[in-house]
Design an enzyme around this catalytic site. Structure first.
Site, PDB file in Angstrom:
ATOM      1  N   GLY A  89       0.813  -1.214   0.000  1.00  0.00           N
ATOM      2  CA  GLY A  89       0.000   0.000   0.000  1.00  0.00           C
ATOM      3  C   GLY A  89       0.843   1.258   0.000  1.00  0.00           C
ATOM      4  N   ASN A 137      -8.649   5.339   4.180  1.00  0.00           N
ATOM      5  CA  ASN A 137      -8.409   5.481   2.742  1.00  0.00           C
ATOM      6  C   ASN A 137      -9.386   4.636   1.942  1.00  0.00           C
ATOM      7  OD1 ASN A 137      -7.067   3.179   0.975  1.00  0.00           O
ATOM      8  ND2 ASN A 137      -6.357   2.857   3.083  1.00  0.00           N
ATOM      9  N   ARG A 138      -9.641   5.091   0.742  1.00  0.00           N
ATOM     10  CA  ARG A 138     -10.419   4.318  -0.219  1.00  0.00           C
ATOM     11  C   ARG A 138      -9.742   4.425  -1.592  1.00  0.00           C
ATOM     12  NH1 ARG A 138     -14.452   8.340   1.361  1.00  0.00           N
ATOM     13  NH2 ARG A 138     -14.507  10.095  -0.116  1.00  0.00           N
ATOM     14  N   PHE A 141      -6.989   0.238  -5.162  1.00  0.00           N
ATOM     15  CA  PHE A 141      -5.971  -0.427  -5.993  1.00  0.00           C
ATOM     16  C   PHE A 141      -5.515   0.460  -7.156  1.00  0.00           C
ATOM     17  CE2 PHE A 141      -7.319  -5.119  -4.989  1.00  0.00           C
ATOM     18  CZ  PHE A 141      -6.777  -4.998  -3.725  1.00  0.00           C
ATOM     19  N   ASN A 205      -4.343 -10.644  -2.231  1.00  0.00           N
ATOM     20  CA  ASN A 205      -5.114  -9.714  -1.404  1.00  0.00           C
ATOM     21  C   ASN A 205      -6.599  -9.868  -1.719  1.00  0.00           C
ATOM     22  OD1 ASN A 205      -6.239  -7.590  -0.021  1.00  0.00           O
ATOM     23  ND2 ASN A 205      -4.908  -6.015  -0.873  1.00  0.00           N
ATOM     24  N   SER A 207      -8.878  -8.833   0.668  1.00  0.00           N
ATOM     25  CA  SER A 207      -9.455  -8.215   1.861  1.00  0.00           C
ATOM     26  C   SER A 207      -9.535  -6.700   1.835  1.00  0.00           C
ATOM     27  CB  SER A 207      -8.645  -8.644   3.086  1.00  0.00           C
ATOM     28  OG  SER A 207      -7.260  -8.417   2.875  1.00  0.00           O
ATOM     29  N   SER A 208      -9.153  -6.051   0.741  1.00  0.00           N
ATOM     30  CA  SER A 208      -9.328  -4.600   0.688  1.00  0.00           C
ATOM     31  C   SER A 208     -10.818  -4.272   0.676  1.00  0.00           C
ATOM     32  CB  SER A 208      -8.671  -4.024  -0.561  1.00  0.00           C
ATOM     33  OG  SER A 208      -9.037  -2.665  -0.721  1.00  0.00           O
ATOM     34  N   THR A 211     -12.482  -2.340  -3.131  1.00  0.00           N
ATOM     35  CA  THR A 211     -12.814  -2.927  -4.433  1.00  0.00           C
ATOM     36  C   THR A 211     -14.102  -3.714  -4.268  1.00  0.00           C
ATOM     37  OG1 THR A 211     -10.506  -3.068  -5.144  1.00  0.00           O
ATOM     38  CG2 THR A 211     -12.070  -4.537  -6.230  1.00  0.00           C
ATOM     39  N   LYS A 250      -3.942 -12.482   2.266  1.00  0.00           N
ATOM     40  CA  LYS A 250      -4.158 -11.364   3.185  1.00  0.00           C
ATOM     41  C   LYS A 250      -5.639 -11.223   3.460  1.00  0.00           C
ATOM     42  CE  LYS A 250      -2.852  -6.573   4.130  1.00  0.00           C
ATOM     43  NZ  LYS A 250      -1.945  -5.473   3.753  1.00  0.00           N
ATOM     44  N   ASN A 279      -5.807  -6.674   6.975  1.00  0.00           N
ATOM     45  CA  ASN A 279      -5.978  -5.470   6.178  1.00  0.00           C
ATOM     46  C   ASN A 279      -6.646  -4.394   7.032  1.00  0.00           C
ATOM     47  OD1 ASN A 279      -6.261  -3.774   3.806  1.00  0.00           O
ATOM     48  ND2 ASN A 279      -6.278  -5.638   2.584  1.00  0.00           N
ATOM     49  N   THR A 280      -7.112  -3.329   6.402  1.00  0.00           N
ATOM     50  CA  THR A 280      -7.816  -2.264   7.115  1.00  0.00           C
ATOM     51  C   THR A 280      -9.226  -2.707   7.491  1.00  0.00           C
ATOM     52  OG1 THR A 280      -8.576  -1.331   5.024  1.00  0.00           O
ATOM     53  CG2 THR A 280      -6.509  -0.477   5.921  1.00  0.00           C
ATOM     54  N   GLY A 302      -3.944   2.222  11.356  1.00  0.00           N
ATOM     55  CA  GLY A 302      -3.294   2.935  12.439  1.00  0.00           C
ATOM     56  C   GLY A 302      -3.629   2.333  13.789  1.00  0.00           C
ATOM     57  N   GLY A 331      -1.889  -1.442  12.990  1.00  0.00           N
ATOM     58  CA  GLY A 331      -1.814  -0.596  14.175  1.00  0.00           C
ATOM     59  C   GLY A 331      -0.502  -0.603  14.919  1.00  0.00           C
ATOM     60  N   TYR A 352       2.697   0.417   8.454  1.00  0.00           N
ATOM     61  CA  TYR A 352       2.574   1.370   7.347  1.00  0.00           C
ATOM     62  C   TYR A 352       2.155   2.729   7.886  1.00  0.00           C
ATOM     63  CZ  TYR A 352       0.294   3.467   3.131  1.00  0.00           C
ATOM     64  OH  TYR A 352      -0.122   4.288   2.127  1.00  0.00           O
TER      65      TYR A 352
END
Length: 415
Positions: A89, A137-138, A141, A205, A207-208, A211, A250, A279-280, A302, A331, A352
């Site tokens: 990311g 965030n959005r 990808f 991935n 798990s975002s 998408t 992920k 993921n987030t 975070g 986090g 990150y």
């Protein structure tokens, strides 16, 4: 205007570089981090672009110090100088691998990368909650596509051939699907075919949250079909004596108990090499909900994600019986946080968001704090501490009673 802002930001980093290279490495890291508040006065996405360009131009410090022996670890049969990695990311297009590895990460993961280039979601699409060092965030990808990323990885390999020290640790390649693709498995297979030979490990991935429909691939039936097809594509490629790169999945933190059991069962049955957790989140836990940015759609990252992601990590270690290497992500803001992930079952740890807030000085600090945590509790290595919060599972695996654990150990897995 965008190009000018990027160049000005990179110039600010370069201006710091002009004098911090006369100082010791810790001072260099602090000086590089000191430019962060100025850059963060800009739009979050623009700040991100500036950070990538500074790293790509080698304007950031290069930490060549060896890591403490206690931090060295081996996972998936790969050697890691330390277990602290940069999550996917940040460097979506593999533009800055050398510069980022030079900061002292034990490994770097690039992506997510889709077969075709795509712009991602409309802007604005990144929102800070600075009081919590959190971000929503959005992105969706946004990336240059597999062909461009392949070119970047080839360039990195050429540079590393001339200067092997540039490749400090393993390189992960994180694969995604194009937003409008009707065949997700085919997209992952295309990305794998183009990029697998450049990766030390691969990540699918699924798990975002940005998408549409992607997280539905975590269902048992869908995930099993996807893994079998992607793994089959990898295994049919021609590999050398070392074999194909490990394949990881992920997953999201927003999983119910059935989801977690299904993912663990599929991962073990299909021979996945590891899981990244997580993921987030689409949730807005605790005080996050009190901030205006919480109303924005997208994934939260975070420190507010730490408890949730670590809980899922612990559950997945238990559900897999410690038989699968896990990467703890979500986090992490300190060496103590990394240590808690490791005790919960993580063989490796990624970060990150807090890195984006605190800058390069965070990396040596986290490694130093982690080494202190291990020493404090009597562990001589990271591997010794993995899953320490699950003594029954650790005793079972070390007793030799688990045939699955024995089979896994032949692959170089850690328990």
């Amino acid at each position: 205007m965008l190009k000018r802002a990027v160049l000005l930001g990179a110039a600010a980093a370069g201006g710091a570089a002009a004098y911090y290279y006369t100082a010791d490495i810790d001072t260099q890291m602090e000086m590089a981090s000191a430019t962060g508040p100025l850059v963060r006065m800009l739009d979050p996405e623009l700040s991100h672009i500036i950070g990538i360009q500074a790293a790509a131009r080698r304007l950031l410090p290069r930490d060549t110090r060896p890591d403490p022996p206690a931090l060295h670890t081996k996972v998936f049969g790969l050697d890691f100088p330390n277990p602290i990695g940069l999550a996917a990311g940040f460097d979506k297009n593999a533009e800055a691998v050398a510069g980022l590895m030079g900061l002292g990460f034990g490994f770097v993961e690039v992506g997510s990368i889709t077969p075709k280039p795509q712009p991602g979601n409309p802007t604005p699409r990144v929102f800070r909650i600075p009081e919590l060092k959190a971000t929503i965030n959005r992105y969706g990808f946004n990336n240059l596509g597999a062909d461009a990323v392949q070119d970047h990885l080839l360039a990195f390999e050429a540079a590393a051939e001339k200067d092997p020290a540039l490749k400090r640790g393993p390189l992960g390649v994180n694969l995604g699907k194009n937003k409008n693709s009707k065949d997700a498995a085919l997209d992952y297979c295309i990305g794998l075919t183009k990029l697998a030979t450049h990766a030390d490990y691969l990540v699918v991935n699924v798990s975002s949250p940005n998408t549409p429909g992607l997280r539905a691939l975590q269902g048992r039936k869908e995930l099993e079909a996807l893994v079998n097809q992607v793994k089959g594509t990898r295994d049919r490629m021609v590999w050398g004596q070392s074999g194909p790169p490990p394949l990881l999945i992920k997953v999201a933190p927003d999983l119910n108990e059935l989801d977690k059991r299904d993912i663990a069962a599929v991962a073990l049955a299909c021979g996945v090499d590891g899981l990244i957790i997580s993921n987030t989140t689409i949730q807005r836990p605790g005080e996050v909900a009190n901030y205006p940015a919480a109303q924005e759609a997208g994934g939260l990252s975070g420190p507010p994600l730490f408890a949730m992601s670590t809980g899922v990590l612990s559950d997945m270690y238990r559900l897999t019986g410690g038989r699968l290497p896990l990467v703890g992500c979500g986090g992490v803001a300190s060496g103590e946080d990394a240590y808690k992930k490791i005790r919960a079952g993580a063989s490796l740890v990624q970060l990150y968001t807090v890195f984006a807030y605190e800058g390069p000085a965070l990396i040596p600090r986290i490694k130093r704090e982690l080494a202190e945590c291990l020493k404090r509790d009597g562990f001589t290595s990271v591997a010794d501490a993995v899953g320490a919060d699950h003594p029954d599972i650790r005793r079972h695996n070390s007793s030799g009673k688990s045939s699955a654990a024995q089979a896994g150990s032949k692959k170089g897995w850690l328990w």
